[in-house]
Enzyme design. Sequence first.
Site, PDB file in Angstrom:
ATOM      1  N   SER A 145       4.277   1.286   1.616  1.00 51.10           N
ATOM      2  CA  SER A 145       5.220   0.485   0.832  1.00 51.10           C
ATOM      3  C   SER A 145       5.721   1.284  -0.376  1.00 51.10           C
ATOM      4  CB  SER A 145       4.545  -0.797   0.356  1.00 51.10           C
ATOM      5  OG  SER A 145       3.973  -1.466   1.458  1.00 51.10           O
ATOM      6  N   HIS A 167     -10.554 -10.598   9.849  1.00 51.23           N
ATOM      7  CA  HIS A 167      -9.512 -10.997   8.901  1.00 51.23           C
ATOM      8  C   HIS A 167      -9.912 -12.084   7.924  1.00 51.23           C
ATOM      9  CE1 HIS A 167      -6.982  -8.579  11.481  1.00 51.23           C
ATOM     10  NE2 HIS A 167      -6.127  -8.566  10.491  1.00 51.23           N
ATOM     11  N   ARG A 203     -34.779 -10.364  12.268  1.00 47.06           N
ATOM     12  CA  ARG A 203     -33.737  -9.612  12.961  1.00 47.06           C
ATOM     13  C   ARG A 203     -33.011  -8.648  12.027  1.00 47.06           C
ATOM     14  NH1 ARG A 203     -30.939 -14.628  15.893  1.00 47.06           N
ATOM     15  NH2 ARG A 203     -32.192 -14.675  17.764  1.00 47.06           N
ATOM     16  N   GLY A 252       0.824  -1.210   0.000  1.00 47.21           N
ATOM     17  CA  GLY A 252       0.000   0.000   0.000  1.00 47.21           C
ATOM     18  C   GLY A 252       0.857   1.259   0.000  1.00 47.21           C
ATOM     19  N   ALA A 301     -27.771  -4.320   1.369  1.00 46.22           N
ATOM     20  CA  ALA A 301     -27.851  -3.820   2.757  1.00 46.22           C
ATOM     21  C   ALA A 301     -28.800  -2.621   2.836  1.00 46.22           C
ATOM     22  CB  ALA A 301     -26.464  -3.422   3.229  1.00 46.22           C
ATOM     23  N   ARG A 337     -28.091 -12.960   6.209  1.00 49.39           N
ATOM     24  CA  ARG A 337     -29.444 -12.599   5.742  1.00 49.39           C
ATOM     25  C   ARG A 337     -30.432 -13.747   5.981  1.00 49.39           C
ATOM     26  NH1 ARG A 337     -31.845  -8.073   3.839  1.00 49.39           N
ATOM     27  NH2 ARG A 337     -30.266  -7.622   2.291  1.00 49.39           N
ATOM     28  N   ARG A 354      -9.466 -11.229   4.430  1.00 50.35           N
ATOM     29  CA  ARG A 354      -8.151 -11.093   3.802  1.00 50.35           C
ATOM     30  C   ARG A 354      -7.585 -12.416   3.291  1.00 50.35           C
ATOM     31  NH1 ARG A 354      -5.226  -6.738   6.975  1.00 50.35           N
ATOM     32  NH2 ARG A 354      -3.479  -8.160   7.211  1.00 50.35           N
ATOM     33  N   ILE A 403      -6.668  -5.102   0.202  1.00 47.25           N
ATOM     34  CA  ILE A 403      -8.106  -5.349  -0.024  1.00 47.25           C
ATOM     35  C   ILE A 403      -8.897  -4.047   0.026  1.00 47.25           C
ATOM     36  CG2 ILE A 403      -8.037  -7.684   0.962  1.00 47.25           C
ATOM     37  CD1 ILE A 403      -9.655  -6.461   3.400  1.00 47.25           C
ATOM     38  N   ASP A 404      -8.302  -2.993   0.611  1.00 44.31           N
ATOM     39  CA  ASP A 404      -9.080  -1.798   0.956  1.00 44.31           C
ATOM     40  C   ASP A 404      -9.457  -0.907  -0.229  1.00 44.31           C
ATOM     41  OD1 ASP A 404      -8.699  -2.661   3.564  1.00 44.31           O
ATOM     42  OD2 ASP A 404      -6.921  -1.426   3.859  1.00 44.31           O
TER      43      ASP A 404
HETATM   44  P1  ADP Z   1      -0.598  -1.163   5.243  1.00 43.65           P
HETATM   45  O1  ADP Z   1      -1.419  -0.047   4.669  1.00 43.65           O
HETATM   46  O2  ADP Z   1      -1.183  -2.496   5.138  1.00 43.65           O
HETATM   47  O3  ADP Z   1       0.029  -0.847   6.582  1.00 43.65           O
HETATM   48  P2  ADP Z   1       1.542  -0.241   3.624  1.00 43.65           P
HETATM   49  O4  ADP Z   1       1.801  -0.697   2.268  1.00 43.65           O
HETATM   50  O5  ADP Z   1       1.112   1.162   3.842  1.00 43.65           O
HETATM   51  O6  ADP Z   1       0.597  -1.272   4.270  1.00 43.65           O
HETATM   52  O7  ADP Z   1       2.894  -0.569   4.339  1.00 43.65           O
HETATM   53  C1  ADP Z   1       3.384   0.041   5.448  1.00 43.65           C
HETATM   54  C2  ADP Z   1       4.831  -0.426   5.546  1.00 43.65           C
HETATM   55  O8  ADP Z   1       5.595   0.180   4.503  1.00 43.65           O
HETATM   56  C3  ADP Z   1       5.545   0.023   6.802  1.00 43.65           C
HETATM   57  O9  ADP Z   1       5.352  -0.833   7.865  1.00 43.65           O
HETATM   58  C4  ADP Z   1       6.987   0.003   6.374  1.00 43.65           C
HETATM   59  O10 ADP Z   1       7.517  -1.297   6.438  1.00 43.65           O
HETATM   60  C5  ADP Z   1       6.927   0.332   4.916  1.00 43.65           C
HETATM   61  N1  ADP Z   1       7.469   1.669   4.682  1.00 43.65           N
HETATM   62  C6  ADP Z   1       8.640   1.888   4.102  1.00 43.65           C
HETATM   63  N2  ADP Z   1       8.920   3.183   4.001  1.00 43.65           N
HETATM   64  C7  ADP Z   1       7.883   3.831   4.525  1.00 43.65           C
HETATM   65  C8  ADP Z   1       7.572   5.218   4.720  1.00 43.65           C
HETATM   66  N3  ADP Z   1       8.413   6.177   4.321  1.00 43.65           N
HETATM   67  N4  ADP Z   1       6.389   5.524   5.315  1.00 43.65           N
HETATM   68  C9  ADP Z   1       5.546   4.549   5.691  1.00 43.65           C
HETATM   69  N5  ADP Z   1       5.789   3.245   5.529  1.00 43.65           N
HETATM   70  C10 ADP Z   1       6.945   2.872   4.975  1.00 43.65           C
END
Ligand code: ADP
Length: 338
Positions: free
Chosen positions: A105, A268, A162, A102, A186, A154, A271, A126-127
């Site tokens: 990352s 979870h 309910r 995300g 829903a 349902r 996921r 998933i979000d």
């Molecule tokens: P989630 O949204 O599931 O937490 P992300 O893809 O946002 O997943 O991942 C967050 C992870 O990305 C952090 O735990 C860290 O390992 C990594 N990361 C690396 N650099 C950064 C940064 N500059 N800011 C935030 N997260 C970072």
Amino acid sequence: MKTIGVLTSGGDSQGMNAAVRAVVRTALNEGFRVMGINKGYNGLINGDITELNYTSVSNTLSSGGTFLKTARCLEFKEEAGILKAVETCKKFGIDGIVVLGGDGSFRGARDLTLHGVPCVAMPGTIDNDIVCSDYTIGFDTAVNICVELIDKLRDTCESHNRCSVVQIMGKNAGWVTLEASIASGATTTVVPEVEFNFERDIVERFKRGMGFGKTSFIVAVSEGVFFDVPSNKNYEYMQKIGIHNAAEFAKKITEETGVESRETVLGHVQRGGTPTARDRIIATEMGNYAVELLKNNISNRVIVMKENHITDFDILEALQMKKPFDIKRYNMANDINI
Ligand code: ADP
């Protein structure tokens, strides 16, 4: 570029394995060596890395989770962590990385590129909360799981006259809840992005439904509604009316409408499980695209889905984009779901 690394980071999602498989096989087809980096950025810091071949990714297309494992790595947010990762890349001869995860990352991928290790990133969560992309890998599977589970709820709601209050994942975003609500009918959809009013959206809608002869109700509530973040338009209101969680929401519905209500927090389970065909296909296309970028010496890009096409943006630019909530479809759900 001779060796490409691949890692999955942050929360896992269904289709991550399909994406990694596509990266590995495309890269091997292009003549690269491929290194699997385990446990997200942790593996890069600690040198937890294994070479991958064609069969390393056999039988992974249909499995949920990520065989590379994933983690949230705080150390990588610091300069010292990034420098350790750069050293690991030198040691293993890794000269390009595909990162799947995300927003956080993506930031990591940008930082690594700026430190001389070219990276490209792919949206895996998933979000569906990645603002630069219409679609994220795992979203379709998560929505389908919610719909299947709500259908089951349902049945029992209908037998007992309910209401089920179903709490759905999505972090600060209501995309999973919106699509699950449309597909499961829903009665009320509560998301962080749209102001909720108990009288209008529960009491009045229930009364109207009962007027049509309706005897069971589903209230789909996004977990983000209970988060104290500025993007949540409902936090203060929910606190004010005494709803801090799904159980209190159900209790208030019972008290104010007379319809016995129970809460279910899906959690979870959303996921995991086998990815849908849509997630597998998009993951495969994005994985293939990622390697083509690195092959052409293009980095610091995030691969996205825009109007049903796979394309790419500069990571920093992508992080600053906005994705307005789909209010039109939210209103449509309200109109059709009584
Ligand atoms: P989630 O949204 O599931 O937490 P992300 O893809 O946002 O997943 O991942 C967050 C992870 O990305 C952090 O735990 C860290 O390992 C990594 N990361 C690396 N650099 C950064 C940064 N500059 N800011 C935030 N997260 C970072």
